[in-house]
Design an enzyme around this catalytic site. Structure first.
Site, PDB file in Angstrom:
ATOM      1  N   GLU A  58     -61.402 -46.140 -23.956  1.00  0.00           N
ATOM      2  CA  GLU A  58     -61.928 -44.457 -23.706  1.00  0.00           C
ATOM      3  C   GLU A  58     -61.492 -43.798 -24.921  1.00  0.00           C
ATOM      4  O   GLU A  58     -62.480 -42.699 -24.731  1.00  0.00           O
ATOM      5  CB  GLU A  58     -60.853 -44.198 -22.480  1.00  0.00           C
ATOM      6  CG  GLU A  58     -61.054 -44.921 -21.281  1.00  0.00           C
ATOM      7  CD  GLU A  58     -62.740 -44.961 -20.781  1.00  0.00           C
ATOM      8  OE1 GLU A  58     -62.873 -43.787 -20.565  1.00  0.00           O
ATOM      9  OE2 GLU A  58     -63.333 -46.138 -20.544  1.00  0.00           O
ATOM     10  N   ASP A  86     -66.155   5.246 -12.463  1.00  0.00           N
ATOM     11  CA  ASP A  86     -65.637   5.982 -11.147  1.00  0.00           C
ATOM     12  C   ASP A  86     -63.990   5.652 -11.212  1.00  0.00           C
ATOM     13  O   ASP A  86     -63.753   4.823 -11.921  1.00  0.00           O
ATOM     14  CB  ASP A  86     -66.486   5.531  -9.969  1.00  0.00           C
ATOM     15  CG  ASP A  86     -66.322   4.060  -9.574  1.00  0.00           C
ATOM     16  OD1 ASP A  86     -65.219   3.460  -9.845  1.00  0.00           O
ATOM     17  OD2 ASP A  86     -67.389   3.177  -8.966  1.00  0.00           O
ATOM     18  N   LYS A  88     -65.477  10.167  -7.612  1.00  0.00           N
ATOM     19  CA  LYS A  88     -65.525  10.909  -6.373  1.00  0.00           C
ATOM     20  C   LYS A  88     -64.456  10.509  -5.567  1.00  0.00           C
ATOM     21  O   LYS A  88     -63.919   9.239  -5.440  1.00  0.00           O
ATOM     22  CB  LYS A  88     -66.864  10.896  -5.670  1.00  0.00           C
ATOM     23  CG  LYS A  88     -67.816  11.143  -6.574  1.00  0.00           C
ATOM     24  CD  LYS A  88     -69.373  11.263  -5.698  1.00  0.00           C
ATOM     25  CE  LYS A  88     -69.518  10.002  -5.324  1.00  0.00           C
ATOM     26  NZ  LYS A  88     -70.333   9.276  -6.471  1.00  0.00           N
ATOM     27  N   MET A 106     -62.036   1.945   1.967  1.00  0.00           N
ATOM     28  CA  MET A 106     -61.780   3.266   1.860  1.00  0.00           C
ATOM     29  C   MET A 106     -61.429   3.894   3.321  1.00  0.00           C
ATOM     30  O   MET A 106     -61.711   4.848   3.820  1.00  0.00           O
ATOM     31  CB  MET A 106     -63.181   3.974   1.816  1.00  0.00           C
ATOM     32  CG  MET A 106     -63.843   3.510   0.383  1.00  0.00           C
ATOM     33  SD  MET A 106     -65.617   4.190   0.123  1.00  0.00           S
ATOM     34  CE  MET A 106     -66.367   3.206   1.047  1.00  0.00           C
TER      35      MET A 106
END
Length: 459
Positions: A22, A248, A270, A383
């Protein structure tokens, strides 16, 4: 430095792999990707390597290593668990000036395998000179996260037009500026978006008139609920490109800190009852800056298309023919619920989820309350802090049990996150006493019961 970084062309050249397990397989995959002609030599060869042989340029030799096996090789790798064999391979190779790598034995190596960021033909090799391979892999992961998968296609496009650009733009400084604009402008963005033919058309237009005025572009990017680790790769890349940023109030300071340092920041947030910058003003500013040739980032909290009015902004841009990109963000419902240990759907508790704006209009909420009290669903109110009492009261009045689990998450996904868990009857007083502040998210439904069991984010 202990090793000189070089890129070796192995296409069709003989490379020898001593070892068939491996560990050898990991190195073998890299040689295959490089187009080498490989011979694997080992007494036992793993099924994983044998399965590769029919479709790859592999020769499998199932026996012990012999000194003559290195004849004609340009590279040999020893990947056995026999220290004596590994040392013998190293001595023979170095005596014949053949590049040799012995896995996990840097003292026996004349070359080492780096961790590779592959955006062919762009490649980055990272090495710790064999001292800390795990650290090298970690650095590779970080670099990969900041490099779009289409970098290779962008490089291929540049190669295709390199001679034309050299012929058209003789001045070296101007030619450099041309390519910088290509690699860091709208042409590159078209390539990243898999629009190769459009990118070629744009580069041809640019070549026909290299000094023409160009139109800017707007990036509408969702900044997620607050944790900067939740940003997408594309969001980070565009945040680093923008000349002007309109953001924002829901964008966390940690997210905002990741925009380009010399970008102009313009706050257009806002709050309830306070709109110093109207939505029309924002739409006009986006268009105005783009028409000046600027790259404009409109950075929003959460996802721009979920209560973010992003659709209105790009509609305005589309009407004026201004190019734009939209990058989704993890919406607050998903991010905050996950960090609070409240899966929005669960086979035992909720088979659907509703996203609802809880913003008061003229001190009231005009919602279809009867529809919202249906069983087996989760309600998420965005909100809703100022309207929390109204929300709980109306849900109870229309049939929801007062004991229905309910929670409010304040500043979700950030280090300041607070989670208030109660029910429709007790939550308003609990939140009022704690003097919770926006931004918040309200979750109503039986999934809230899972908070204590599933919450993993430590406040």
């Amino acid at each position: 430095m202990n090793f000189l970084p070089l890129f070796h062309d192995l296409r069709g050249r003989r490379c020898v792999m001593v070892g068939g397990g491996e560990i050898a397989l990991r190195k073998l995959r890299q040689l295959i990707a490089a187009g080498a002609a490989i011979e694997v030599i080992a007494p036992e060869i793993s099924p994983s390597i044998r399965n590769l042989a029919p479709e790859q340029p592999l020769t499998l030799t199932c026996r012990k290593f012999e000194d003559s096996d290195l004849n004609g090789a340009v590279l040999v790798i020893a990947a056995t668990n026999d220290t004596a064999v590994n040392r013998r391979v190293s001595e023979l190779a170095q005596a014949s000036n053949i590049a040799v790598n012995v896995v996990d034995s840097p003292e026996l190596c004349s070359v080492i395998f780096p961790s590779i960021v592959d955006r062919s033909p762009i490649q980055i090799a990272i090495s710790s000179a064999g001292t800390a391979p795990v650290l090298a892999r970690m650095l590779r992961t970080r670099l990969e996260s900041s490099m779009p998968a289409a970098y290779g296609k962008l490089a291929a496009l540049a190669g295709k037009y390199r001679e034309q650009v050299k012929h058209k733009i003789a001045d070296g400084i101007s030619r450099k500026a041309f390519w910088e604009d290509v690699f860091d402008g709208d042409i590159a963005e078209l390539v990243y978006a898999e629009k190769i033919s459009e990118a070629e058309s744009r580069i041809q237009q640019k070549l026909s008139n290299p000094t023409s005025n160009k139109l800017g572009e707007v990036y509408l990017v969702g900044g997620g609920p607050g944790d900067p680790d939740l940003l997408t790769f594309r969001a980070l890349r565009l945040m680093q490109k923008a000349d002007i940023v309109l953001y924002d109030r829901l964008v966390s300071k940690e997210v905002l800190a990741l925009v380009r340092r010399d970008a102009v920041l313009i706050y257009v947030g806002k709050t309830a009852g306070d709109h110093p910058v109207t939505q029309d003003n924002i739409n006009e500013k986006l268009a105005e800056f783009a028409l000046q040739g600027k790259r404009v980032l409109r950075l929003k909290g959460g996802d721009p298309f979920i209560f973010g009015r992003g659709g209105e902004e790009i509609s305005h841009l589309a009407e004026q023919g201004i190019p734009f990109q939209v990058v989704p963000g993890i919406t607050a419902a998903s991010g905050c619920a996950s960090y609070a240990g409240m899966p929005l759907t669960h086979r035992d508790f909720a088979q659907s989820v509703r996203f609802i704006t809880g913003h008061l209009k003229e001190n009231s909420l005009d919602l279809n309350w009867q529809d919202l009290v249906s069983p087996n669903q989760t309600l998420v109110f965005y909100m809703g802090l100022s309207g929390l009492e109204s929300i709980c009261r109306e849900l109870i009045r229309h049939g929801k049990a007062p004991e229905t689990p309910a929670a409010l998450i304040e500043k979700g996904t950030t280090v300041n996150q607070r989670v208030f868990v109660g029910d429709l009857k007790t939550l308003p007083e609990m939140v009022r006493d704690a003097n919770a502040k926006a931004p918040t998210l309200i979750i109503v439904g039986d999934v809230v019961k899972l908070h204590e069991k599933l919450s993993w984010f430590k406040q």
